[in-house]
Every structure is written in C-alpha cells, then in structure tokens.
Enzyme design. Structure first.
Site, PDB file in Angstrom:
ATOM      1  N   ASP A  71       0.837  -1.196   0.000  1.00 37.41           N
ATOM      2  CA  ASP A  71       0.000   0.000   0.000  1.00 37.41           C
ATOM      3  C   ASP A  71       0.875   1.250   0.000  1.00 37.41           C
ATOM      4  O   ASP A  71       2.037   1.204   0.407  1.00 37.41           O
ATOM      5  CB  ASP A  71      -0.892   0.022   1.258  1.00 37.41           C
ATOM      6  CG  ASP A  71      -1.873  -1.132   1.272  1.00 37.41           C
ATOM      7  OD1 ASP A  71      -2.182  -1.665   0.192  1.00 37.41           O
ATOM      8  OD2 ASP A  71      -2.321  -1.495   2.378  1.00 37.41           O
ATOM      9  N   LYS A  72       0.255   2.359  -0.404  1.00 36.32           N
ATOM     10  CA  LYS A  72       1.000   3.620  -0.465  1.00 36.32           C
ATOM     11  C   LYS A  72       1.643   3.957   0.895  1.00 36.32           C
ATOM     12  O   LYS A  72       2.764   4.443   0.964  1.00 36.32           O
ATOM     13  CB  LYS A  72       0.028   4.737  -0.892  1.00 36.32           C
ATOM     14  CG  LYS A  72       0.689   6.048  -1.177  1.00 36.32           C
ATOM     15  CD  LYS A  72      -0.318   7.035  -1.722  1.00 36.32           C
ATOM     16  CE  LYS A  72       0.289   8.421  -1.761  1.00 36.32           C
ATOM     17  NZ  LYS A  72      -0.676   9.454  -2.138  1.00 36.32           N
TER      18      LYS A  72
END
Ligand code: URA
Length: 234
Positions: A102-103
């Site tokens: 994920d970011k």
C-alpha cells in the site's frame, strides 16, 4: 540480438539515436568496426565496445528497495511511484514492483524485469510467505494469535489461510510480526479489522527467505546479490 537493440537496451539511446552512433564508426564488435544496425551479435560471445569502452550486456535487474510511505507500488501513475526513486540507469531495464505494498506501507519491495521470477513470487499457487512488522492501535492478545492461526473472515466474507502472529511488544499500542502465505488486497490491515483492531504502521520485513537489509535507509535500494536471487527462486 541485433546490435541496435542491444545498445538501446543498455541505455545508449533510441534505435534511431543508436543508428547514428553506429554511423560514426565508434562501435566495434570483437575489434571490428560495425556500422550496420541490423548486424546480429551473440551477447554471450562477442565483445562490444563504444569508443573503446566495453558495453556490459545483461537482461535482468533485481532490486531490493526499502519502500518509503507515500509512493505507489506501480510503474506509472499521476502520483509518484517506486520506479521514480530509481536512477535512470536502472529505469532503462523497465523494471516493475513484484506484488503491491500500500501507499502508506514501508519496507521490503523487490523490483525486477524478470517476469518469470515475479510470477513465481506472486502466484497464489506458491504460497510464498511474507512477514510484516506492524504497530496496532489496541492490545493484541493470545486470542488474536489463535484467531489468526485458524484464519479470520475478512469484510468480503473471505476466510484467510492461517497466519502466524507474534507479539513483539505488548501495550495499548502493540508491536507485532505477522507472516501470511497469500496476498489479498490490504490483507494485513483487514485481518486486524476482523479482530476489531487497527494497523497504524506497516512494514514488510521479508518475502520468502529474502530479508530486508537493515543497512538500507527508507527510500534506499540496492541490487540483490546472486545468492539472494537464488533464495527467491527456491
Ligand atoms: N497488507 C496490507 O494491508 N497492506 C500492505 O501493503 C501489505 C499487506
């Protein structure tokens, strides 16, 4: 392989630009000047030089990155991607991240252009284990360890495979390590949601037998050693 493709792959310019370089007579194959872009060469046998400097040919690049938060695990996007963190000489190989973090997730990310290895690592058939360190808002208990061992039911009804949860530090904010053998979307975060807790920091620390190099600062990367690539192929 054609000489123009080789030189272009190794970053000497587009095919058109490489054709111009060839015309200048500075490219030699086994000491013989080659001007014809269509000339085929054997990348294992022939020695290619430009202005006397040997052109090292290789097909694949294997990178270990300590991914920083704020970057997408993608090759191209309007937002910044992990590929933007690579120097141009490494971007030439058109590498891509293996699997997604994920970011806001940090830690171990393998970046390569070896599609076969990437497939091996991400295929659900191979169950390559991935270990994460996380900080959890809430007190993680023995009950959670047992629940993860049995598999928990995510918000979409999917029951996860068994995960191995260890408590690294107890407290109202718990520190844990979790090993999972699959890679559903937001899996770690959703597994904790399934036991009513929230991941507030997530870092991947290993993938198969490959462990994040502690000497890599966040955002730094290095090429994998041959032994490390072998570890991933196992
Ligand atoms: N699980 C998550 O929730 N996020 C990641 O980035 C990786 C695993």
């Amino acid at each position: 392989m054609r000489i123009d493709k080789l030189l272009s792959n190794m970053g000497y310019g587009t095919r058109k630009e490489v054709k111009k370089i060839l015309k200048t007579g500075t490219v030699r194959v086994d000491e013989v000047v080659i001007k014809d872009a269509k000339q085929h060469i054997d990348v294992e046998e022939n020695v290619v030089t430009i202005n006397g400097e040997t052109v090292e040919y290789r097909e694949y690049i294997y990178i270990m990155m300590n991914k920083p938060a704020g970057f997408l695990s993608a090759t191209e996007d309007e937002e910044e991607t992990v590929i933007d963190l690579l120097i141009p000489d490494d971007q030439i190989f058109a590498p891509f991240p293996v699997g997604r973090l994920d970011k806001d997730t940090e830690g171990l990310l393998v970046i390569t252009n070896d599609g076969k290895l990437a497939h091996h690592l991400t295929s659900p058939k191979h169950h390559v284990p991935k270990t994460y360190f996380a900080r959890i808002n809430g007190r993680v208990t023995e009950k959670d360890i047992e629940a993860f061992k049995q598999g928990v039911t995510l918000d979409d009804g999917y029951k996860t495979k068994p995960g191995e949860l260890t408590i690294v530090e107890e407290g109202p904010i718990s520190q844990i390590e979790l090993t999972i053998h699959e890679g559903k979307f937001h899996q770690v975060k959703r597994m904790f949601e399934a036991v009513d807790k929230k991941v507030i920091y997530l870092q991947r620390i290993s993938m198969g037998d490959l462990v994040l190099d502690e000497d890599l600062d966040i955002g730094e990367y290095r090429e994998l050693t041959e032994d490390e690539v072998e570890l991933l192929r196992k």
